[in-house]
Design an enzyme around this catalytic site. Structure first.
Site, PDB file in Angstrom:
ATOM      1  N   GLU A 116     -12.862  -5.238  -6.957  1.00 33.75           N
ATOM      2  CA  GLU A 116     -12.166  -5.982  -5.916  1.00 33.75           C
ATOM      3  C   GLU A 116     -11.535  -5.051  -4.905  1.00 33.75           C
ATOM      4  OE1 GLU A 116     -10.255  -9.469  -8.669  1.00 33.75           O
ATOM      5  OE2 GLU A 116      -8.993  -8.412  -7.261  1.00 33.75           O
ATOM      6  N   CYS A 146      -3.551  -9.143  -8.660  1.00 29.89           N
ATOM      7  CA  CYS A 146      -4.535  -8.101  -8.935  1.00 29.89           C
ATOM      8  C   CYS A 146      -5.518  -8.550 -10.005  1.00 29.89           C
ATOM      9  CB  CYS A 146      -3.830  -6.851  -9.422  1.00 29.89           C
ATOM     10  SG  CYS A 146      -2.331  -6.543  -8.518  1.00 29.89           S
TER      11      CYS A 146
HETATM   12  N1  SAH Z   1      -2.298   1.303 -11.859  1.00 30.39           N
HETATM   13  C1  SAH Z   1      -1.513   1.451 -10.684  1.00 30.39           C
HETATM   14  C2  SAH Z   1      -2.021   0.704  -9.475  1.00 30.39           C
HETATM   15  C3  SAH Z   1      -2.567  -0.703  -9.657  1.00 30.39           C
HETATM   16  S1  SAH Z   1      -1.503  -2.078  -9.831  1.00 30.39           S
HETATM   17  C4  SAH Z   1      -0.076   1.080 -10.961  1.00 30.39           C
HETATM   18  O1  SAH Z   1       0.205   0.644 -12.054  1.00 30.39           O
HETATM   19  O2  SAH Z   1       0.770   1.309 -10.108  1.00 30.39           O
HETATM   20  C5  SAH Z   1      -0.650  -2.310  -8.347  1.00 30.39           C
HETATM   21  C6  SAH Z   1       0.741  -2.912  -8.552  1.00 30.39           C
HETATM   22  O3  SAH Z   1       0.680  -4.331  -8.823  1.00 30.39           O
HETATM   23  C7  SAH Z   1       1.474  -2.319  -9.726  1.00 30.39           C
HETATM   24  O4  SAH Z   1       2.803  -2.080  -9.374  1.00 30.39           O
HETATM   25  C8  SAH Z   1       1.379  -3.430 -10.764  1.00 30.39           C
HETATM   26  O5  SAH Z   1       2.353  -3.294 -11.743  1.00 30.39           O
HETATM   27  C9  SAH Z   1       1.525  -4.654  -9.903  1.00 30.39           C
HETATM   28  N2  SAH Z   1       1.112  -5.921 -10.490  1.00 30.39           N
HETATM   29  C10 SAH Z   1       0.225  -6.145 -11.474  1.00 30.39           C
HETATM   30  N3  SAH Z   1       0.128  -7.455 -11.736  1.00 30.39           N
HETATM   31  C11 SAH Z   1       0.961  -8.083 -10.876  1.00 30.39           C
HETATM   32  C12 SAH Z   1       1.296  -9.437 -10.645  1.00 30.39           C
HETATM   33  N4  SAH Z   1       0.731 -10.419 -11.327  1.00 30.39           N
HETATM   34  N5  SAH Z   1       2.203  -9.713  -9.685  1.00 30.39           N
HETATM   35  C13 SAH Z   1       2.759  -8.722  -8.948  1.00 30.39           C
HETATM   36  N6  SAH Z   1       2.468  -7.425  -9.112  1.00 30.39           N
HETATM   37  C14 SAH Z   1       1.583  -7.107 -10.074  1.00 30.39           C
END
Ligand code: SAH
Length: 342
Positions: free
Chosen positions: A89, A330
């Site tokens: 994605e 995500c």
């Molecule tokens: N692995 C990396 C980057 C990918 S996730 C990281 O952990 O930073 C990107 C961001 O989205 C991260 O801060 C993650 O914790 C957050 N995230 C994941 N699921 C989410 C959700 N359902 N709602 C809001 N943020 C979310």
């Protein structure tokens, strides 16, 4: 066959020289690809037949296939198909300051954060450098316009695929190639501490964001398995090292999950943790998914949390929610596609 988009400028030069071609051939090829956006070796009219033959034998020069997309007024979310059939994605966001693209770095993710949709589908493999570059080029080609900002916040943990990520950054920021300013790029990590040190030592101007999401080990252990490996104090030390090396402000991402990490006590703990550091907290209302029970905090709670930070001298913003109509959390679009296939 290998993709030419895997090659940094230095690597391409070395390959060409080793095969009897000239240094200027490297510049010609890079110019065709990255400036003229010609994705067909036969069309590169100033290259010799011999060189075109060499390139065709050796390299693939194809954009990715757009499998589907979902659009709303401020976001366009793409599902892209890779050569081996895996799907990834990326999300295009239209901000008032320009177009941002959120890119993935892995097929799936192994970090296993409790709240995250991406991690439900385990990591299949790293994305290659070319696949990351091609996320950008494919979307730019689709909208026939340049992307202004890159956020490396899609599916996957970029620091768990560090080498390819590093090359990706080199191709993005090279003025002869994508030519994106380092400050226009932000990478987000869940906290792979040794890689934060490596990243700091790279001394780029690329922005660093840390997915903190909890102010204590007790809580963070429950939400993010990586915290069992690297405790919060080790993470904070690494962030301080990064700031000392680069003098760049770090973004602390903090998703707000109802009755989990959004209490006044959490806000106060967060203040104690971050006080005096060159950071700002990006408060992110949790994006609910149907596959877990986590709920988005109420707006009143979010505002209260925000006020505590601000009144204690911690910089903070509440992230505007985008694309909630489009499977924007995500990994949702990808998860949905796999479900439909099953
Ligand atoms: N692995 C990396 C980057 C990918 S996730 C990281 O952990 O930073 C990107 C961001 O989205 C991260 O801060 C993650 O914790 C957050 N995230 C994941 N699921 C989410 C959700 N359902 N709602 C809001 N943020 C979310």
């Amino acid at each position: 066959m290998e993709s030419i988009f895997n090659y940094t400028e230095d690597e391409l030069l070395e390959l060409l020289i080793n095969n009897g071609f000239k240094k200027y051939n490297k510049d010609q090829i890079i110019d065709w690809i990255y400036k003229k956006k010609v994705y067909d070796f036969d069309m590169m009219s100033n290259l010799s037949k011999n060189l075109i033959g060499f390139l065709k034998e050796r390299f693939e020069i194809k954009l990715l296939t757009i499998e589907t997309f979902e659009g709303s007024i401020d976001t366009k979310k793409y599902l892209l198909k890779l050569e081996d059939g895996n799907k990834i994605e990326c999300v295009l966001m239209f901000h008032d300051y320009g177009k941002s693209l959120c890119v993935s770095t892995e097929v799936g993710c192994n970090m296993g954060c409790a709240f995250c949709e991406s991690g439900r589908l385990k990591k299949v493999r790293n994305l290659s450098t070319s696949e990351m570059v091609l996320e950008l080029l494919t979307i730019e080609n689709d909208i026939n316009s340049r992307i202004d900002n890159i956020v490396v916040m899609g599916i996957g943990e970029p620091f768990d695929n560090y080498e390819n990520f590093e090359k990706f950054i080199s191709i993005l920021t090279n003025p002869k190639m994508v030519e994106l300013g380092s400050r226009k790029i932000t990478v987000s990590t869940c906290g792979l501490v040794p890689k934060i040190y490596e990243f700091a030592d790279m001394k780029t101007q690329v922005n660093l964001a840390i997915s903190l999401h909890a102010p204590s080990d007790e809580l963070r252990d429950k939400l993010m398995p990586i915290n069992k490996r690297y405790k919060i104090n080790e993470l904070i030390e690494a962030i301080k090292y990064y700031i000392a090396k680069t003098n760049r402000r770090v973004t602390i991402e903090y998703i707000m999950i109802k009755n989990v990490n959004d209490s006044v006590k959490c806000a106060q703990e967060l203040v104690r943790l971050l006080k005096g550091m060159l950071v700002y907290v990006n408060i992110i209302p949790y994006n609910e998914t149907e596959n877990n029970d986590f709920k988005r905090s109420d707006n009143v709670q979010i505002k209260e949390f925000y006020d505590i930070l601000i009144n204690s001298g911690i910089n903070a913003t509440i992230r505007r929610e985008m694309g909630s109509g489009v499977s924007a959390a995500c990994g949702q679009l990808r998860a949905k596609s796999y479900k439909e296939e099953l």
